[in-house]
Design a protein around this motif. Structure first.
Motif, PDB file in Angstrom:
ATOM      1  N   ALA A  48      -9.356  -5.754  -1.739  1.00 59.32           N
ATOM      2  CA  ALA A  48      -8.995  -4.338  -1.759  1.00 59.32           C
ATOM      3  C   ALA A  48     -10.111  -3.465  -1.197  1.00 59.32           C
ATOM      4  O   ALA A  48      -9.849  -2.461  -0.515  1.00 59.32           O
ATOM      5  CB  ALA A  48      -8.659  -3.911  -3.186  1.00 59.32           C
ATOM      6  N   LEU A  49     -11.355  -3.850  -1.444  1.00 60.93           N
ATOM      7  CA  LEU A  49     -12.488  -3.058  -0.961  1.00 60.93           C
ATOM      8  C   LEU A  49     -12.618  -3.084   0.557  1.00 60.93           C
ATOM      9  O   LEU A  49     -13.324  -2.248   1.134  1.00 60.93           O
ATOM     10  CB  LEU A  49     -13.793  -3.556  -1.612  1.00 60.93           C
ATOM     11  CG  LEU A  49     -13.924  -3.281  -3.120  1.00 60.93           C
ATOM     12  CD1 LEU A  49     -15.203  -3.889  -3.675  1.00 60.93           C
ATOM     13  CD2 LEU A  49     -13.869  -1.782  -3.407  1.00 60.93           C
ATOM     14  N   ASN A  72      -3.240  -6.797   7.404  1.00 64.31           N
ATOM     15  CA  ASN A  72      -3.445  -5.449   6.883  1.00 64.31           C
ATOM     16  C   ASN A  72      -2.678  -5.180   5.596  1.00 64.31           C
ATOM     17  O   ASN A  72      -3.121  -4.391   4.761  1.00 64.31           O
ATOM     18  CB  ASN A  72      -3.034  -4.418   7.941  1.00 64.31           C
ATOM     19  CG  ASN A  72      -3.905  -4.499   9.176  1.00 64.31           C
ATOM     20  OD1 ASN A  72      -5.130  -4.548   9.077  1.00 64.31           O
ATOM     21  ND2 ASN A  72      -3.283  -4.539  10.350  1.00 64.31           N
ATOM     22  N   ARG A  73      -1.522  -5.841   5.454  1.00 62.52           N
ATOM     23  CA  ARG A  73      -0.731  -5.682   4.224  1.00 62.52           C
ATOM     24  C   ARG A  73      -0.246  -7.063   3.795  1.00 62.52           C
ATOM     25  O   ARG A  73       0.419  -7.749   4.571  1.00 62.52           O
ATOM     26  CB  ARG A  73       0.449  -4.742   4.438  1.00 62.52           C
ATOM     27  CG  ARG A  73       1.314  -4.545   3.183  1.00 62.52           C
ATOM     28  CD  ARG A  73       2.466  -3.589   3.446  1.00 62.52           C
ATOM     29  NE  ARG A  73       1.974  -2.248   3.744  1.00 62.52           N
ATOM     30  CZ  ARG A  73       2.720  -1.269   4.267  1.00 62.52           C
ATOM     31  NH1 ARG A  73       3.986  -1.508   4.575  1.00 62.52           N
ATOM     32  NH2 ARG A  73       2.202  -0.084   4.505  1.00 62.52           N
ATOM     33  N   VAL A  74      -0.565  -7.457   2.583  1.00 67.79           N
ATOM     34  CA  VAL A  74      -0.228  -8.801   2.115  1.00 67.79           C
ATOM     35  C   VAL A  74       0.522  -8.737   0.789  1.00 67.79           C
ATOM     36  O   VAL A  74       0.405  -7.761   0.038  1.00 67.79           O
ATOM     37  CB  VAL A  74      -1.497  -9.670   1.937  1.00 67.79           C
ATOM     38  CG1 VAL A  74      -2.270  -9.757   3.244  1.00 67.79           C
ATOM     39  CG2 VAL A  74      -2.389  -9.134   0.821  1.00 67.79           C
ATOM     40  N   LEU A  75       1.280  -9.781   0.536  1.00 66.48           N
ATOM     41  CA  LEU A  75       1.931  -9.957  -0.766  1.00 66.48           C
ATOM     42  C   LEU A  75       1.341 -11.201  -1.402  1.00 66.48           C
ATOM     43  O   LEU A  75       1.486 -12.303  -0.877  1.00 66.48           O
ATOM     44  CB  LEU A  75       3.445 -10.099  -0.590  1.00 66.48           C
ATOM     45  CG  LEU A  75       4.377 -10.008  -1.822  1.00 66.48           C
ATOM     46  CD1 LEU A  75       4.187 -11.173  -2.797  1.00 66.48           C
ATOM     47  CD2 LEU A  75       4.203  -8.688  -2.548  1.00 66.48           C
ATOM     48  N   GLU A 116      -4.071  -3.638   2.234  1.00 63.85           N
ATOM     49  CA  GLU A 116      -3.020  -3.176   1.319  1.00 63.85           C
ATOM     50  C   GLU A 116      -2.439  -4.390   0.607  1.00 63.85           C
ATOM     51  O   GLU A 116      -2.017  -5.349   1.263  1.00 63.85           O
ATOM     52  CB  GLU A 116      -1.949  -2.415   2.095  1.00 63.85           C
ATOM     53  CG  GLU A 116      -2.501  -1.157   2.776  1.00 63.85           C
ATOM     54  CD  GLU A 116      -1.508  -0.494   3.700  1.00 63.85           C
ATOM     55  OE1 GLU A 116      -0.401  -1.047   3.895  1.00 63.85           O
ATOM     56  OE2 GLU A 116      -1.820   0.586   4.241  1.00 63.85           O
ATOM     57  N   ILE A 117      -2.397  -4.342  -0.728  1.00 65.85           N
ATOM     58  CA  ILE A 117      -2.048  -5.520  -1.526  1.00 65.85           C
ATOM     59  C   ILE A 117      -0.872  -5.242  -2.457  1.00 65.85           C
ATOM     60  O   ILE A 117      -0.910  -4.312  -3.271  1.00 65.85           O
ATOM     61  CB  ILE A 117      -3.254  -5.981  -2.377  1.00 65.85           C
ATOM     62  CG1 ILE A 117      -4.485  -6.204  -1.498  1.00 65.85           C
ATOM     63  CG2 ILE A 117      -2.904  -7.251  -3.148  1.00 65.85           C
ATOM     64  CD1 ILE A 117      -5.766  -6.425  -2.291  1.00 65.85           C
ATOM     65  N   HIS A 175       2.390   4.218  -1.824  1.00 69.67           N
ATOM     66  CA  HIS A 175       1.241   3.815  -2.649  1.00 69.67           C
ATOM     67  C   HIS A 175       0.242   3.012  -1.813  1.00 69.67           C
ATOM     68  O   HIS A 175      -0.968   3.203  -1.926  1.00 69.67           O
ATOM     69  CB  HIS A 175       1.705   2.971  -3.839  1.00 69.67           C
ATOM     70  CG  HIS A 175       2.414   3.746  -4.902  1.00 69.67           C
ATOM     71  ND1 HIS A 175       2.050   5.017  -5.273  1.00 69.67           N
ATOM     72  CD2 HIS A 175       3.468   3.406  -5.701  1.00 69.67           C
ATOM     73  CE1 HIS A 175       2.853   5.447  -6.248  1.00 69.67           C
ATOM     74  NE2 HIS A 175       3.712   4.488  -6.521  1.00 69.67           N
ATOM     75  N   PHE A 176       0.756   2.101  -0.993  1.00 73.22           N
ATOM     76  CA  PHE A 176      -0.138   1.327  -0.125  1.00 73.22           C
ATOM     77  C   PHE A 176      -0.932   2.256   0.788  1.00 73.22           C
ATOM     78  O   PHE A 176      -2.143   2.083   0.970  1.00 73.22           O
ATOM     79  CB  PHE A 176       0.653   0.331   0.731  1.00 73.22           C
ATOM     80  CG  PHE A 176       1.282  -0.787  -0.039  1.00 73.22           C
ATOM     81  CD1 PHE A 176       0.575  -1.459  -1.019  1.00 73.22           C
ATOM     82  CD2 PHE A 176       2.582  -1.183   0.212  1.00 73.22           C
ATOM     83  CE1 PHE A 176       1.146  -2.509  -1.725  1.00 73.22           C
ATOM     84  CE2 PHE A 176       3.168  -2.224  -0.485  1.00 73.22           C
ATOM     85  CZ  PHE A 176       2.455  -2.879  -1.454  1.00 73.22           C
TER      86      PHE A 176
END
Length: 236
Positions: free
Chosen positions: A39-40, A4-7, A44-45, A120-121
């Motif tokens: 992103a679409l 769900n959230r990546v770096l 969360e990037i 922001h995410f």
């Protein structure tokens, strides 16, 4: 969705494309498109990008510059230039972004504030983290891991020119074989060039997995977040 959230960690050299220096517009557009696909989906990037296409502090030292701290600060500024370029490319595709810098530059970026980045995410923005850690003697690999830990990312995705981690450099050794999965301890023991040891240690201590993959392959980033086995997974 597996993550769900990546770096996403990109090298500055990746932006050179077919050029010998600087930023290749075609390469920049390709990376922006790959990020857009993910992103679409609502992932969360966060992104950390190096500065080696413009300036590398360690190379400057080897070339005779005698102040390592000064050279590293120059390298940090190079990452800000790359961050601005990537931000512009992403916004050109209609994505909402924020550029956060570890060195204050109010006219062009926000200062890095962890809670603001997380907000922001939550609002669907891509956050680009520039200027490394803000301190000399640390690589952008270490900066990427630090930011990933701070924002509680599920995984670090290191985009490279090869499709994973090999027993040797596959561009130089045709007998090199690929690892599909490997532990942090094996990275240490086999002295594999995944990230610098500070970054690897920080990942291990925080149980943060790394996936090394070829960012130049279309949809590779997308396939990873959807749960496909792409590249090499480094974990405990």
């Amino acid at each position: 969705m597996k993550y769900n959230r990546v770096l996403l960690k990109l090298s500055g050299e990746s932006l050179m494309g077919s050029k010998q220096f600087g930023i290749d517009a075609e390469a920049l557009h390709h990376y922006a498109l790959e990020v857009q696909k993910v992103a679409l989906l609502g992932v969360e990037i966060g992104i950390v990008i190096g500065g080696g296409n413009i300036f590398r502090g360690i190379d400057a030292i080897k070339g005779g510059m005698d102040d390592r701290a000064q050279a590293d600060y120059m390298g940090m500024l190079a990452t800000v230039i790359n961050g601005m370029a990537l931000q512009s490319a992403l916004e050109g595709l209609g994505l909402s972004t924020r550029l956060q810098s570890a060195i204050k530059m109010e006219q062009i970026s926000e200062p890095f504030i962890r809670r603001r980045a997380i907000r922001h995410f939550e609002k669907g923005r891509i956050v680009i983290f520039a200027a490394g850690t803000g301190n000399p003697y640390f690589t952008t690999d270490t900066a990427a891991v630090l930011r990933a830990v701070e924002i509680r990312a599920d995984v670090i995705l290191k985009g490279t020119r090869v499709d994973g981690i090999y027993t040797a450099d596959p561009e130089l050794d045709s007998t090199a074989t690929k690892y599909n999965n490997i532990t942090f301890n094996e990275v240490y023991e086999r002295n594999l060039n995944v990230m610098d040891l500070t970054a690897i240690t920080l990942c291990r201590e925080n149980n943060l997995p790394i996936i090394v993959f070829n960012i130049n392959d279309n949809d590779s980033f997308l396939r990873i977040v959807q749960g496909e086995e792409v590249g090499t997974l480094v974990g405990v």
